[in-house]
Design a protein around this motif. Structure first.
Motif, mmCIF file in Angstrom:
data_model
loop_
_atom_site.group_PDB
_atom_site.id
_atom_site.type_symbol
_atom_site.label_atom_id
_atom_site.label_comp_id
_atom_site.label_asym_id
_atom_site.label_seq_id
_atom_site.Cartn_x
_atom_site.Cartn_y
_atom_site.Cartn_z
ATOM 1 N N THR A 88 -28.709 -16.048 -36.403
ATOM 2 C CA THR A 88 -29.541 -16.423 -35.258
ATOM 3 C C THR A 88 -30.235 -15.205 -34.671
ATOM 4 N N LEU A 89 -29.504 -14.104 -34.588
ATOM 5 C CA LEU A 89 -30.105 -12.865 -34.101
ATOM 6 C C LEU A 89 -31.227 -12.415 -35.028
ATOM 7 N N GLU A 90 -30.997 -12.515 -36.327
ATOM 8 C CA GLU A 90 -32.034 -12.130 -37.287
ATOM 9 C C GLU A 90 -33.293 -12.961 -37.092
ATOM 10 N N ALA A 91 -33.115 -14.261 -36.843
ATOM 11 C CA ALA A 91 -34.277 -15.127 -36.641
ATOM 12 C C ALA A 91 -35.064 -14.707 -35.410
ATOM 13 N N ARG A 92 -34.363 -14.269 -34.377
ATOM 14 C CA ARG A 92 -35.040 -13.821 -33.159
ATOM 15 C C ARG A 92 -35.810 -12.526 -33.397
ATOM 16 N N ILE B 93 -23.604 -3.482 -33.183
ATOM 17 C CA ILE B 93 -22.904 -4.631 -32.608
ATOM 18 C C ILE B 93 -21.891 -4.082 -31.615
ATOM 19 N N ARG B 94 -21.976 -4.553 -30.381
ATOM 20 C CA ARG B 94 -21.103 -4.038 -29.326
ATOM 21 C C ARG B 94 -20.268 -5.171 -28.738
ATOM 22 N N VAL C 41 -31.836 -2.368 -33.235
ATOM 23 C CA VAL C 41 -31.338 -3.490 -32.441
ATOM 24 C C VAL C 41 -29.912 -3.194 -31.998
ATOM 25 N N GLU C 42 -29.642 -3.428 -30.719
ATOM 26 C CA GLU C 42 -28.272 -3.376 -30.205
ATOM 27 C C GLU C 42 -27.909 -4.773 -29.719
ATOM 28 N N TRP C 43 -26.807 -5.299 -30.217
ATOM 29 C CA TRP C 43 -26.402 -6.674 -29.922
ATOM 30 C C TRP C 43 -25.079 -6.655 -29.176
ATOM 31 N N ILE C 44 -25.095 -7.120 -27.938
ATOM 32 C CA ILE C 44 -23.879 -7.253 -27.137
ATOM 33 C C ILE C 44 -23.465 -8.715 -27.219
ATOM 34 N N VAL C 45 -22.280 -8.975 -27.769
ATOM 35 C CA VAL C 45 -21.953 -10.335 -28.179
ATOM 36 C C VAL C 45 -20.494 -10.654 -27.891
ATOM 37 N N GLU C 46 -20.235 -11.925 -27.594
ATOM 38 C CA GLU C 46 -18.864 -12.406 -27.492
ATOM 39 C C GLU C 46 -18.245 -12.459 -28.886
ATOM 40 N N MET D 19 -30.053 -7.076 -27.252
ATOM 41 C CA MET D 19 -29.944 -8.529 -27.202
ATOM 42 C C MET D 19 -28.547 -8.892 -26.713
ATOM 43 N N LEU D 20 -28.472 -9.883 -25.845
ATOM 44 C CA LEU D 20 -27.195 -10.283 -25.259
ATOM 45 C C LEU D 20 -26.827 -11.695 -25.697
#
Length: 316
Positions: free
Chosen positions: A154-158, A206-207, A138-143, A99-100
């Motif tokens: 929000t990511l959890e809701a998705r 989390i990346r 899940v891999e999350w690329i995030v600011e 997820m981005l």
């Protein structure tokens, strides 16, 4: 909203086992136990870098572990029906959905299982309900700014981590590519065989990539003069923006056994607390931090402080 009840071909095949050749002439099926074959399938179906098609070194999505497009050897599932019915769920079970939440163009179009926050979906949008249900990583690329603003909920809701925890079933897919999880009609053995039952999310990465940091545009020498221009990260605070000492204060507090001694008035949960609050089934949590080579010393300081972090960082 569209209906998600597109059962995999394997469900129909397993109801007609006489149509599946047991492949007893193959040593894989005649000599190996099912558990050993599963280990083989899980290893063979992990994503890998296609090193025959390397990215250019200055491509924004080229980074450690992704020097080339990522692929999954799904051709294995086409070898025969015996392999297919044993392994059809494994590509989704062993590979994370990515997820981005970033403005940087860091997701090459060929990546499997990728979704962007602005609604531009790649293969994620095409996932059928049973495929989405069997994702457990899940891999999350995030600011950094979005991470610190509490976006893990929000990511959890998705992803539906809480609903998966409750054993909900994928019933529908919304137009934006998200999935609806509802109570399952079955229970016991029936539920365990239902490919639409959402698997628990057990692995979260989390990346922060090179351009994710609040200070990624700051020159290295600026950080030497002003600590507010250096990379820093603190899981117990809402934001590190404009405060050049918050990471160091957290480090000193933990080192002396005063983990909650940051004296911060939270408007919402800091991201460190959200890791456990919104992701109840995690077995592994991985934090991947990347930066430019010229800022390695700054990243080393972050890693030094991170070695004392625990999750949840503090009760909320």
């Amino acid at each position: 909203m569209s209906h998600a009840q597109d059962d995999p071909l394997a469900v129909a095949l397993l109801q007609r086992p006489n149509e599946i050749d047991p492949q007893l002439s193959s040593p894989i099926f005649s000599n190996l136990a099912t558990e050993l074959r599963e280990k083989i399938w899980r290893f063979a179906l992990q994503r890998y870098e296609d090193l025959d098609n390397l990215y250019e070194i200055d491509d924004p999505f080229a980074r450690p572990g992704q020097a080339a497009p990522l692929k999954v050897a799904v051709e294995l599932l086409l070898t025969c029906r015996a392999v297919y019915v044993e392994a059809f769920l494994i590509p989704f079970q062993v590979n994370p959905i990515v997820m981005l939440l970033t403005d940087s163009p860091i997701a090459p179009l060929a990546n499997p299982l990728v979704h962007e926050s602005d609604g531009l979906t790649f293969l994620y949008y095409e996932l059928k309900g049973w495929q989405y249900a069997n994702i457990s990583s899940v891999e999350w690329i995030v600011e950094q700014s979005m991470l610190e603003m509490g976006s893990l909920d929000t990511l959890e809701a998705r992803i539906g981590a809480f609903l998966r925890h409750e054993g909900r079933e994928i019933r529908n897919i919304y137009m934006d590519g998200s999935h609806c999880l509802e109570e399952s009609d079955g229970d016991g053995d029936e539920a365990s065989r239902n490919p639409l039952i959402g698997k628990k999310i057990k692995h979260l990465t989390i990346r922060l990539v090179r351009e994710s940091w609040l200070t990624w545009k700051s020159l290295p020498e600026a950080g030497e003069k002003d600590p507010r221009e250096r990379h820093q990260l603190e899981p117990q605070t809402e934001t590190t923006r404009g405060d050049g000492s918050v990471m160091l204060r957290g480090y000193e507090a933990r080192k002396s056994g005063r983990e909650s001694d940051l004296d911060i008035d939270w408007a919402y949960q800091p991201w460190g607390a959200q890791v456990s609050v919104y992701w109840p089934d995690l077995e592994t949590f991985e934090l991947v931090l990347e930066t430019f080579a010229c800022k390695q010393a700054q990243l080393d300081d972050v890693v030094k402080c991170a070695k004392l972090w625990t999750f949840p960082v503090a009760p909320f």
